[in-house]
Design a protein around this motif. Structure first.
Motif, PDB file in Angstrom:
ATOM      1  N   ALA A 101      32.308 -15.583 -45.358  1.00 31.83           N
ATOM      2  CA  ALA A 101      32.034 -14.741 -44.139  1.00 31.83           C
ATOM      3  C   ALA A 101      32.988 -14.650 -43.043  1.00 31.83           C
ATOM      4  O   ALA A 101      33.035 -14.235 -41.947  1.00 31.83           O
ATOM      5  N   GLY A 102      34.275 -14.960 -43.505  1.00 31.19           N
ATOM      6  CA  GLY A 102      35.499 -14.969 -42.620  1.00 31.19           C
ATOM      7  C   GLY A 102      35.492 -16.457 -41.943  1.00 31.19           C
ATOM      8  O   GLY A 102      35.180 -17.484 -42.470  1.00 31.19           O
ATOM      9  N   ASP A 103      36.571 -16.197 -40.781  1.00 32.34           N
ATOM     10  CA  ASP A 103      36.734 -17.555 -40.209  1.00 32.34           C
ATOM     11  C   ASP A 103      35.520 -17.918 -39.007  1.00 32.34           C
ATOM     12  O   ASP A 103      35.467 -17.148 -38.026  1.00 32.34           O
ATOM     13  N   MET A 104      34.402 -18.581 -39.637  1.00 29.97           N
ATOM     14  CA  MET A 104      33.357 -18.542 -38.820  1.00 29.97           C
ATOM     15  C   MET A 104      33.834 -19.354 -37.530  1.00 29.97           C
ATOM     16  O   MET A 104      33.195 -19.022 -36.528  1.00 29.97           O
ATOM     17  N   ALA A 105      34.416 -20.330 -37.614  1.00 29.91           N
ATOM     18  CA  ALA A 105      35.043 -21.090 -36.520  1.00 29.91           C
ATOM     19  C   ALA A 105      35.633 -20.259 -35.318  1.00 29.91           C
ATOM     20  O   ALA A 105      35.506 -20.356 -34.204  1.00 29.91           O
ATOM     21  N   ALA A 106      36.192 -18.949 -35.842  1.00 27.87           N
ATOM     22  CA  ALA A 106      36.826 -18.201 -34.901  1.00 27.87           C
ATOM     23  C   ALA A 106      35.956 -17.016 -34.587  1.00 27.87           C
ATOM     24  O   ALA A 106      36.378 -16.295 -33.494  1.00 27.87           O
ATOM     25  N   GLY A 107      34.654 -17.192 -34.873  1.00 31.13           N
ATOM     26  CA  GLY A 107      33.768 -16.097 -34.495  1.00 31.13           C
ATOM     27  C   GLY A 107      33.454 -15.043 -35.605  1.00 31.13           C
ATOM     28  O   GLY A 107      32.257 -14.217 -35.346  1.00 31.13           O
ATOM     29  N   ASP A 108      33.987 -15.141 -36.694  1.00 28.71           N
ATOM     30  CA  ASP A 108      33.676 -14.206 -37.751  1.00 28.71           C
ATOM     31  C   ASP A 108      32.109 -14.441 -37.964  1.00 28.71           C
ATOM     32  O   ASP A 108      31.537 -15.503 -38.360  1.00 28.71           O
ATOM     33  N   ARG A 109      31.292 -13.486 -38.572  1.00 31.74           N
ATOM     34  CA  ARG A 109      29.875 -13.661 -39.135  1.00 31.74           C
ATOM     35  C   ARG A 109      29.569 -12.711 -40.344  1.00 31.74           C
ATOM     36  O   ARG A 109      28.652 -12.202 -40.244  1.00 31.74           O
ATOM     37  N   GLY A 110      30.807 -12.465 -41.186  1.00 31.70           N
ATOM     38  CA  GLY A 110      30.550 -11.789 -42.246  1.00 31.70           C
ATOM     39  C   GLY A 110      31.418 -10.707 -42.411  1.00 31.70           C
ATOM     40  O   GLY A 110      32.141 -10.161 -41.479  1.00 31.70           O
ATOM     41  N   LEU A 111      31.799 -10.277 -43.755  1.00 36.82           N
ATOM     42  CA  LEU A 111      32.721  -9.113 -43.793  1.00 36.82           C
ATOM     43  C   LEU A 111      32.192  -7.933 -44.690  1.00 36.82           C
ATOM     44  O   LEU A 111      33.099  -6.877 -44.773  1.00 36.82           O
ATOM     45  N   ALA A 112      30.906  -7.850 -45.321  1.00 35.00           N
ATOM     46  CA  ALA A 112      30.562  -6.899 -46.020  1.00 35.00           C
ATOM     47  C   ALA A 112      30.379  -5.584 -45.329  1.00 35.00           C
ATOM     48  O   ALA A 112      30.582  -4.656 -45.904  1.00 35.00           O
ATOM     49  N   GLY A 113      30.454  -5.502 -43.987  1.00 38.35           N
ATOM     50  CA  GLY A 113      30.214  -4.319 -43.396  1.00 38.35           C
ATOM     51  C   GLY A 113      31.360  -3.977 -42.317  1.00 38.35           C
ATOM     52  O   GLY A 113      31.392  -3.111 -41.477  1.00 38.35           O
ATOM     53  N   ASP A 114      32.395  -4.740 -42.648  1.00 37.85           N
ATOM     54  CA  ASP A 114      33.655  -4.464 -41.826  1.00 37.85           C
ATOM     55  C   ASP A 114      34.560  -3.754 -42.374  1.00 37.85           C
ATOM     56  O   ASP A 114      35.071  -3.807 -43.385  1.00 37.85           O
ATOM     57  N   PRO A 115      34.918  -2.410 -42.055  1.00 38.10           N
ATOM     58  CA  PRO A 115      35.516  -1.285 -42.384  1.00 38.10           C
ATOM     59  C   PRO A 115      37.106  -1.699 -42.704  1.00 38.10           C
ATOM     60  O   PRO A 115      37.614  -1.209 -43.799  1.00 38.10           O
ATOM     61  N   GLU A 116      37.408  -2.833 -42.033  1.00 37.31           N
ATOM     62  CA  GLU A 116      38.946  -3.131 -42.243  1.00 37.31           C
ATOM     63  C   GLU A 116      39.138  -4.359 -43.181  1.00 37.31           C
ATOM     64  O   GLU A 116      40.221  -4.551 -43.869  1.00 37.31           O
ATOM     65  N   ARG A 117      38.135  -5.175 -43.484  1.00 34.12           N
ATOM     66  CA  ARG A 117      38.304  -6.292 -44.145  1.00 34.12           C
ATOM     67  C   ARG A 117      37.002  -6.372 -45.516  1.00 34.12           C
ATOM     68  O   ARG A 117      37.102  -7.546 -45.956  1.00 34.12           O
ATOM     69  N   TYR A 118      36.544  -5.575 -45.617  1.00 33.90           N
ATOM     70  CA  TYR A 118      35.190  -5.738 -46.776  1.00 33.90           C
ATOM     71  C   TYR A 118      35.856  -5.883 -48.152  1.00 33.90           C
ATOM     72  O   TYR A 118      34.959  -6.592 -48.693  1.00 33.90           O
ATOM     73  N   GLU A 119      37.005  -5.620 -48.214  1.00 33.07           N
ATOM     74  CA  GLU A 119      37.678  -6.001 -49.626  1.00 33.07           C
ATOM     75  C   GLU A 119      37.896  -7.635 -49.756  1.00 33.07           C
ATOM     76  O   GLU A 119      37.786  -7.809 -50.733  1.00 33.07           O
ATOM     77  N   ARG A 120      37.888  -8.226 -48.881  1.00 33.93           N
ATOM     78  CA  ARG A 120      37.695  -9.876 -48.928  1.00 33.93           C
ATOM     79  C   ARG A 120      36.569 -10.190 -49.345  1.00 33.93           C
ATOM     80  O   ARG A 120      36.357 -11.148 -50.097  1.00 33.93           O
ATOM     81  N   PHE A 121      35.499  -9.666 -48.903  1.00 34.57           N
ATOM     82  CA  PHE A 121      34.041  -9.818 -49.456  1.00 34.57           C
ATOM     83  C   PHE A 121      34.168  -9.632 -50.722  1.00 34.57           C
ATOM     84  O   PHE A 121      33.507 -10.461 -51.811  1.00 34.57           O
ATOM     85  N   LEU A 122      34.485  -8.452 -51.282  1.00 34.81           N
ATOM     86  CA  LEU A 122      34.437  -7.965 -52.756  1.00 34.81           C
ATOM     87  C   LEU A 122      35.317  -8.945 -53.531  1.00 34.81           C
ATOM     88  O   LEU A 122      34.926  -9.429 -54.862  1.00 34.81           O
ATOM     89  N   GLU A 123      36.665  -9.463 -53.071  1.00 37.88           N
ATOM     90  CA  GLU A 123      37.435 -10.242 -53.756  1.00 37.88           C
ATOM     91  C   GLU A 123      36.643 -11.540 -53.907  1.00 37.88           C
ATOM     92  O   GLU A 123      36.842 -12.298 -54.945  1.00 37.88           O
ATOM     93  N   ASN A 124      35.887 -12.290 -52.932  1.00 38.31           N
ATOM     94  CA  ASN A 124      35.317 -13.268 -53.035  1.00 38.31           C
ATOM     95  C   ASN A 124      33.870 -13.321 -53.983  1.00 38.31           C
ATOM     96  O   ASN A 124      33.602 -14.389 -54.527  1.00 38.31           O
ATOM     97  N   VAL A 125      33.507 -12.176 -54.446  1.00 40.28           N
ATOM     98  CA  VAL A 125      32.079 -12.079 -55.172  1.00 40.28           C
ATOM     99  C   VAL A 125      32.408 -12.697 -56.459  1.00 40.28           C
ATOM    100  O   VAL A 125      31.533 -13.543 -57.056  1.00 40.28           O
ATOM    101  N   PRO A 126      33.408 -12.392 -57.368  1.00 38.04           N
ATOM    102  CA  PRO A 126      33.510 -13.165 -58.665  1.00 38.04           C
ATOM    103  C   PRO A 126      33.794 -14.648 -58.447  1.00 38.04           C
ATOM    104  O   PRO A 126      33.235 -15.299 -59.240  1.00 38.04           O
ATOM    105  N   ALA A 127      34.504 -15.136 -57.438  1.00 37.27           N
ATOM    106  CA  ALA A 127      34.662 -16.567 -57.120  1.00 37.27           C
ATOM    107  C   ALA A 127      33.234 -17.176 -56.840  1.00 37.27           C
ATOM    108  O   ALA A 127      33.108 -18.273 -57.135  1.00 37.27           O
TER     109      ALA A 127
END
Length: 269
Positions: free
Chosen positions: A62-88
């Motif tokens: 979900a990103g850096d939760m401690a810094a305030g991130d709350r997920g990546l799947a709907g983030d136009p700039e960072r959704y690829e990080r979500f997709l990269e995490n799926v297989p892992a």
């Protein structure tokens, strides 16, 4: 009803890899956790195996939760990080025998809500397809905006509509009693109306996100309603313990009800 503990927020008295055994020692047979950023996944696998606990659910990255991130799947700039995490994440789930993962969709950007919802649905749909091949289900949740910023999904209706938009049979709604009490109340009415689509439940008392019995929620009624509705999944304890003492914060749930089917009449609520 089966209770389990979220070890990303409970048992912080211990290093993360030791929390599985701590939960087991406290009488729980199952746990859940957020994506273990910065942890050695091999050590986590070993800790789970040695403790003998079941992992009921864990989150995708979900990103850096401690810094305030709350997920990546709907983030136009960072959704690829979500997709990269799926297989892992799915590989970890298979190794530890976890059959359910939770996807956080992230914050709303000004003027881009519909675009983000469609992007998030597309990405969760992809993850669901990959998970289905492994017999794994996904959940999405609505989160309160008081503490979490402009989260894309922040009501039960929005969460259920998003599940319908994704349109995959192995995707359900994660109903977090704490978040929904903060945002809309009407817990029992909403549970009754949506129980068929709810695949996981989490609890904490409102308004301070402490253990049940410390706030305004009538958990005796809420949990009885869940049981009466035929809910068969786990109920995850996802709260900040009063005084930061996890064991003391569990006094409301006697040891005999921490593992397996709980006797609701025995709870100190």
């Amino acid at each position: 009803m089966r209770f389990e503990v979220n070890i990303s927020i409970l048992f912080k008295e211990h290093p993360f890899a030791e929390r599985f055994a701590a939960a087991k020692d406290a009488g729980f047979s199952a746990v859940e956790f957020w994506w273990p950023s910065g942890e050695n996944l091999g050590e986590i696998e070993a800790a789970i195996e040695s403790s003998g606990v079941e992992v009921a659910l864990f989150n995708f990255d979900a990103g850096d939760m401690a810094a305030g991130d709350r997920g990546l799947a709907g983030d136009p700039e960072r959704y690829e990080r979500f997709l990269e995490n799926v297989p892992a994440a799915l590989e970890l789930a298979e190794k530890i025998g976890c059959r359910k993962l939770n996807a956080l969709v992230g914050h709303e950007l000004p003027g881009r809500r519909e675009e983000q919802l469609e992007l998030a649905a597309q990405n969760v749909r992809y993850a669901a397809g990959e998970a289905e091949k492994r017999g794994i289900g996904l959940t999405v949740e609505a989160v309160n905006t008081f503490e979490n910023g402009a989260f894309l999904l922040h009501t039960t209706a929005q969460g259920m509509e998003f599940v319908r938009r994704v349109g995959r049979e192995n995707v359900g709604f994660q109903y977090d009693v704490y978040h929904m009490q903060r945002m809309e109340g009407n817990l029992i009415a909403n549970l009754r109306a949506n129980i068929a689509g709810i695949s996981h439940v989490q609890i904490a008392d409102s308004p301070d996100r402490r253990e049940p019995g410390t706030g305004e929620i009538n958990f005796a009624r809420v949990l009885a309603e869940l049981e009466a509705a035929g809910y068969k999944g786990h109920v995850g304890l996802e709260y900040n313990p009063t005084g930061e003492d996890t064991l003391a914060s569990l006094d409301w749930i006697p040891g005999a009800s921490r593992s397996g089917d709980a006797d609701l009449n025995s709870l100190g609520l």
